[in-house]
Enzyme design. Structure first.
Site, PDB file in Angstrom:
ATOM      1  N   CYS A  88       0.831  -1.203   0.000  1.00 28.26           N
ATOM      2  CA  CYS A  88       0.000   0.000   0.000  1.00 28.26           C
ATOM      3  C   CYS A  88       0.874   1.265   0.000  1.00 28.26           C
ATOM      4  O   CYS A  88       1.506   1.552  -1.004  1.00 28.26           O
ATOM      5  CB  CYS A  88      -0.988  -0.057   1.150  1.00 28.26           C
ATOM      6  SG  CYS A  88      -2.460   0.893   0.790  1.00 28.26           S
ATOM      7  N   HIS A 179      -3.379  -5.110   1.731  1.00 30.25           N
ATOM      8  CA  HIS A 179      -2.715  -5.355   3.021  1.00 30.25           C
ATOM      9  C   HIS A 179      -2.706  -6.852   3.344  1.00 30.25           C
ATOM     10  O   HIS A 179      -3.594  -7.325   4.061  1.00 30.25           O
ATOM     11  CB  HIS A 179      -3.469  -4.624   4.142  1.00 30.25           C
ATOM     12  CG  HIS A 179      -3.270  -3.154   4.156  1.00 30.25           C
ATOM     13  ND1 HIS A 179      -2.517  -2.504   5.111  1.00 30.25           N
ATOM     14  CD2 HIS A 179      -3.728  -2.191   3.328  1.00 30.25           C
ATOM     15  CE1 HIS A 179      -2.509  -1.203   4.871  1.00 30.25           C
ATOM     16  NE2 HIS A 179      -3.250  -0.990   3.797  1.00 30.25           N
ATOM     17  N   GLU A 181      -1.030  -8.487   5.402  1.00 26.44           N
ATOM     18  CA  GLU A 181      -0.832  -8.754   6.841  1.00 26.44           C
ATOM     19  C   GLU A 181      -2.162  -8.790   7.596  1.00 26.44           C
ATOM     20  O   GLU A 181      -2.224  -9.289   8.710  1.00 26.44           O
ATOM     21  CB  GLU A 181       0.126  -7.716   7.453  1.00 26.44           C
ATOM     22  CG  GLU A 181      -0.456  -6.338   7.734  1.00 26.44           C
ATOM     23  CD  GLU A 181      -0.671  -5.464   6.500  1.00 26.44           C
ATOM     24  OE1 GLU A 181      -0.452  -5.941   5.368  1.00 26.44           O
ATOM     25  OE2 GLU A 181      -1.086  -4.300   6.671  1.00 26.44           O
TER      26      GLU A 181
HETATM   27  N1  GLN Z   1      -3.620   6.433   0.950  1.00 22.79           N
HETATM   28  C1  GLN Z   1      -2.317   6.141   1.485  1.00 22.79           C
HETATM   29  C2  GLN Z   1      -1.228   6.962   0.785  1.00 22.79           C
HETATM   30  O1  GLN Z   1      -1.485   7.578  -0.169  1.00 22.79           O
HETATM   31  C3  GLN Z   1      -2.013   4.659   1.410  1.00 22.79           C
HETATM   32  C4  GLN Z   1      -3.040   3.886   2.200  1.00 22.79           C
HETATM   33  C5  GLN Z   1      -2.519   2.674   2.891  1.00 22.79           C
HETATM   34  O2  GLN Z   1      -1.325   2.459   2.998  1.00 22.79           O
HETATM   35  N2  GLN Z   1      -3.422   1.902   3.438  1.00 22.79           N
HETATM   36  O3  GLN Z   1      -0.119   6.999   1.195  1.00 22.79           O
END
Ligand code: GLN
Length: 205
Positions: A88, A179, A181
């Site tokens: 992410c 994610h 995890e």
């Molecule tokens: N929206 C976050 C970003 O732009 C990422 C979201 C996440 O890691 N769950 O950094």
């Protein structure tokens, strides 16, 4: 053919960048996948690990923190040669190009990543779908997820959502827009642990 007592016996030490986000869940997932997790909070700690997970969170917050004490420069050196898995926000940090809005990154994953690409209505979701990993469909938890809008040479797509890659690999780099995890399935972490082990065999400490 694999000879007995090679990869399986190497207990790899895998760091989890513990600045922000759900690093404890990653550490537990690594343990379950047979590695020794190490929480990383200072640049000098990078020298003691064989691989690194950059967790989800807020990529702008990561950058603010990393800009202190030369952490960003040390991390840039690390990710160039050592196995690194970004999930992410971590995926955003690894990309060569970030959009929506543009921001600096570590530039090792040959991809354009668009932040918060799914809009407010469907910004968080749990989906189960087929991937290139053996073992059937995989649950994927998305939280304000980015979108890998474009990939370049050398990037292998292991899973997709609506036609866009969500799990990719490029040599010693792995990235997911979801994610892993937060699910109980450990196949994604296992794949990274295997990648670290293979890398360690080829480039001993
Ligand atoms: N929206 C976050 C970003 O732009 C990422 C979201 C996440 O890691 N769950 O950094």
């Amino acid at each position: 053919m694999k000879s007995p007592g090679t990869e399986q016996n190497v207990l790899s030490r895998i760091g989890v960048l513990a600045i922000q986000g759900d690093y404890d869940a990653h550490a537990e997932a690594l343990r379950e996948a047979g590695a020794e997790p190490v929480l990383i909070r200072k640049p000098e700690e990078l020298s003691s690990i064989d691989g690194l997970i950059i967790p989800g969170g807020e990529s702008t917050t990561f950058l603010k923190f990393l800009e202190r004490d030369g952490f960003l420069a040390s991390l840039r050196d690390f990710v160039r040669t050592k196995p690194t898995f970004g999930t992410c926000a971590g995926c955003i940090l690894l990309a060569t190009e970030v959009t929506h809005p543009p921001q600096q990154s570590l530039g090792v994953l040959n991809a354009t990543v668009e932040r918060n690409a799914y809009g407010r209505q469907i910004d968080s979701a749990i989906q189960t779908s087929e991937t290139q990993l053996p073992g059937g469909p995989l649950e994927m938890v998305y939280i304000r997820a980015p979108r890998i809008a474009k990939t370049g040479a050398g990037v292998t797509v292991l899973a997709q959502r609506d036609g866009f890659p969500v799990l990719v690999e490029q040599g010693h780099i792995m990235a997911a827009t979801f994610h892993p995890e937060l699910s109980s399935d450990r196949r994604v972490h296992q794949r990274f642990v295997d990648l670290v082990r293979t890398h360690l065999k080829q480039h001993p400490r």
